[in-house]
Design a protein around this motif. Structure first.
Motif, mmCIF file in Angstrom:
data_model
loop_
_atom_site.group_PDB
_atom_site.id
_atom_site.type_symbol
_atom_site.label_atom_id
_atom_site.label_comp_id
_atom_site.label_asym_id
_atom_site.label_seq_id
_atom_site.Cartn_x
_atom_site.Cartn_y
_atom_site.Cartn_z
ATOM 1 N N ASN A 103 0.437 -1.105 0.257
ATOM 2 C CA ASN A 103 -0.171 -0.043 0.203
ATOM 3 C C ASN A 103 0.971 1.134 0.128
ATOM 4 O O ASN A 103 0.477 2.149 -0.514
ATOM 5 N N LYS A 104 1.581 1.097 0.576
ATOM 6 C CA LYS A 104 3.325 2.646 0.885
ATOM 7 C C LYS A 104 3.771 2.593 -1.198
ATOM 8 O O LYS A 104 4.062 3.325 -1.349
ATOM 9 N N GLN B 124 1.413 8.957 2.511
ATOM 10 C CA GLN B 124 2.762 8.508 2.669
ATOM 11 C C GLN B 124 3.263 7.973 3.977
ATOM 12 O O GLN B 124 2.464 7.990 4.775
#
Length: 427
Positions: free
Chosen positions: A3-4, A427
């Motif tokens: 996901n990052k 982020q």
């Protein structure tokens, strides 16, 4: 972890078609066997589509700017119809153009799957990619023994057919302007408080962008610079007084002087010589432009070739209007005449029916841009508003209005212009 990483992969995919041409040119200069223009561009555009689609779990399409979609794709449909029914381009129907039409549509569809929150990281990705491209240009200049100040800087690569070296300074000039815009916004408009080292990095990116602008010597970019500064000042109309950000501004200028003063002290003679050199170049450029427009001293030895060609093409447009006025109702055909002034070529090729949606798109991006400047606090929204200035100037100065770059930039505006991102950071 996925996901990052996914938003950053999508961001790279978004930016490859938008500003990645400079990097593609640099790769081609290092890998001469990569293929011709069509093949190498196709490879990178396909990579872009794949990267944007790295999160296929999105089952819905996010909302874009409906007005810009209607105006752009009315014009896009006219392009496709004329391409099949009224193709006057040399060589007839080109498979390369068909592929690029398809990629343009696929790019927009993939953009519609991207979450609005990606606007949080887009400015930082733009900054890093612009820095990489600017460094590639400087590397190319420094490694070229034949380059002298006053030449238009670009990354040169050998043609697979002719073997001659060529490049496009306009791509690198626009990238320099992109670096200037995003650096200025992150320095002066970002709500986050950076430390002095981070501000130093932003100033370095800004200065490198300016270096690339002056090295490429593209007049459209020179016209854009003062407009960008004016718009930056204009954005403060909807913000608190500068005095209330006194501590932050102090850190900003400390970082600037930490970089600029040692640079001036160690290279003042070279800087003076550069100012003199570029002052002389600037006067010559003005003289050439005036002579080409017929308002200079008439010296044929100091004519600007590109300006002179546009003046000639404009005269041909007037001739066609006088002798074939009815042809401008439906136009003369796809790629009928290359005038190098996109907004006029639309009128020549597609007539009034193509000119109307094109101009409406032109008006609406101006409207949404100024709305962003006066009301938005989002860095990416402000970036789009600032960058649209050079897009609009390009409509009057260079290129073709049916090229791939037009629909790629339009897709980015359709997806994001006036569409606010989430406050939740990716982020």
């Amino acid at each position: 972890m996925k996901n990052k990483i996914t938003p950053w992969l999508q961001t790279i995919g978004i930016l490859i078609p938008f500003m990645g041409s400079g990097f593609v040119y640099f790769i081609r200069s290092l890998l001469p066997n990569l293929g011709n223009d069509a093949i190498s561009n196709l490879i990178f555009q396909c990579v872009s589509i794949v990267l944007i689609n790295t999160n296929p779990s999105y089952s819905k399409l996010f909302k874009g700017n409906l007005i810009l979609f209607i105006t752009t794709y009315s014009y896009f449909i006219i392009n496709i119809l004329y391409f099949f029914l009224y193709n006057t381009a040399d060589g007839g129907i080109w498979i390369n153009e068909l592929i690029l039409f398809g990629l343009s549509g696929a790019y927009l569809i993939q953009l519609m799957k991207v979450d609005n929150k990606i606007q949080d990281i887009l400015p930082y990705a733009i900054l890093l990619l612009s820095l990489l491209i600017n460094i590639s240009l400087l590397y190319s200049i420094l490694s070229n023994p034949y380059y002298i100040i006053g030449m238009r800087a670009t990354v040169n690569f050998a043609s697979n057919t002719s073997g001659k070296f060529s490049g496009n300074p306009h791509i690198y000039s626009k990238n320099g302007l992109i670096a200037v815009i995003v650096s200025l916004l992150l320095i002066f408009k970002n709500d986050k408080k950076f430390n002095i080292l981070q501000y130093c990095f932003l100033w370095i990116c800004l200065l490198l962008g300016l270096v690339c602008i002056f090295a490429t010597l593209v007049k459209t970019t020179f016209l854009s610079l003062p407009l960008v500064l004016f718009l930056l000042i204009l954005t403060y109309l909807n913000r608190e007084k500068i005095k209330e950000n006194k501590n932050r501004l102090k850190t900003i200028w400390q970082a600037f002087f930490l970089l600029i003063i040692p640079t001036i002290l160690f290279s003042i003679n070279k800087i003076t010589a550069l100012f003199n050199q570029y002052g002389s170049i600037g006067l010559k450029m003005l003289q050439k432009s005036f002579n080409s427009l017929g308002i200079g001293n008439g010296d044929t030895g100091t004519l600007d070739v590109s300006t002179n060609e546009r003046v000639y093409n404009f005269k041909k447009l007037i001739f066609l209007l006088k002798n074939q006025p009815l042809e401008f109702l439906f136009g003369n055909g796809y790629k009928y005449f290359y005038i190098d002034i996109p907004i006029l070529e639309v009128f020549i090729d597609f007539g009034i029916i193509g000119f109307i949606p094109f101009v409406l798109f032109f008006i609406m991006i101006l409207f949404f841009s100024f709305k962003n400047i006066l009301t938005s606090n989002n860095i990416f929204q402000l970036f789009l508003a600032f960058y649209i200035i050079t897009t609009i100037l390009t409509y009057f100065t260079q290129g073709r209005p049916m090229d791939y770059w037009f629909f790629i930039q339009s897709s980015l505006y359709i997806r994001f212009l006036g569409i606010n991102g989430s406050k939740d950071s990716l982020q």
